[in-house]
Design an enzyme around this catalytic site. Sequence first.
Site: not given
Length: 398
Positions: A221, A244
């Site tokens: 993430d 991310h």
Amino acid sequence: MGWRLTFQTMSLLMLMVMSALVKNQAQARQIFNIDDFGAVGDGKTDSSKALYNAWNRACHSKGTSVVLIPRRTYLLGPVLLVGPCNGAIELQIEGGLRAFHSPQLGIDHWITFRYIDRLTIAGGLLDGQGAASWPYNDCSKNPHCKALPVTMRFDFVTNAWIHDLTSLNSKNAHFNLFACREVTFERVTIKAPKDSPNTDGIHMALSSNIFIRDSSIATGDDCGSLGPGSTNINMTGITCGPGHGISIGSLGGSPNEQPVTQVFLGSSNFTGTLNAMRIKTRAPSYQGIVSDITFQDIIVQNANNPIIVDQHYCPYKKCSAQSSQVKISDVRFRNIRGTSSSLVAVNINCSPAVPCTGIELRDINLEYDGRGGKTSSACANAKGAAYGRQNPPSCLEK
Ligand SMILES: *[C@@H]1O[C@H](CO)[C@@H](O)[C@H](O)[C@H]1NC(C)=O
Ligand SMILES: *[C@@H]1O[C@H](CO)[C@@H](O)[C@H](O)[C@H]1NC(C)=O
């Protein structure tokens, strides 16, 4: 003559004071070895109670105290380490801490530090053993999903230094800061697989004067995410990827959110990330502010969205035509180069209700790393100015 005497006396006095100080410091560093509190470093005996007891003894003693985790692996359940303590406190991890393999559903932390001033965490390995719990992470589909433990939480912690620490395979996020001040992360390594859900590297909210330096973050993430009330955040020498990227937001999801201001990300690299530099707000949203944000000297390799401002984030599909009320201003992208795996390398999609202002694009060079295409930029409601090289060409409005 008089001057000489005074000078000599002074020097002597200073020496005496200094040696007394040094001695005092040496004496004041008390060590609390968890083995002396019944911990067993065999990787399978639950040593939570031993750590908890060692911590409490250390926390109540005066001067600097050190809770020592010796050079072995200790199994540890959820622990809550609470202050305020009577002096500075250090968790010195020579070996490693290992979380339970089972998912621990509904428990929000593995190790929480709360109400502590002058905390040091030095060295060692935190193994969150997340793999068995990742399948239970269904929060994207299930609004009643149960929380999974964050590896380390800092709540109301001030003057902290977390260094030379490795965090592996967290069940949820690796580090979470809430209501903290003056916290430095240095030479921290964070690692979880690319497809592990919600394993954010460092998340923060309502925190100020946070420094993250010379650290490497690879997760499923966000490498770093800055929630409401993050101010004076300085991140330098970060490598991010997979992951991310570094994200401001999402913001605007609740009423009365504090602004995100004075954020600096410098000399950092993104490799194979989904996004690199992102600002994300909800639509519709409550009011909010993002301002004074600088991304400088960044190398991006093969990111899907190297530069992205998205004010239309709508995760739960209850979206109306209303726009975001979060005002974004003074965001600078300076000396950003590398490659994009999508054609739109610069995407600044702001709110029609409160357009972005003061966006700066300076010396941008982002090539498409696929075959035979040229990168482009896309802007909506984005005002600002471009300087120096612009590849792709800037689409900002004056
Ligand atoms: C951020 O920290 C670096 C060094 O760690 C420093 O050189 C730089 O000036 C800081 N930037 C800001 C905006 O405070
Ligand atoms: C980023 O990449 C450049 C070029 O490969 C390298 O010189 C630099 O040390 C890297 N910086 C970090 C923080 O990894």
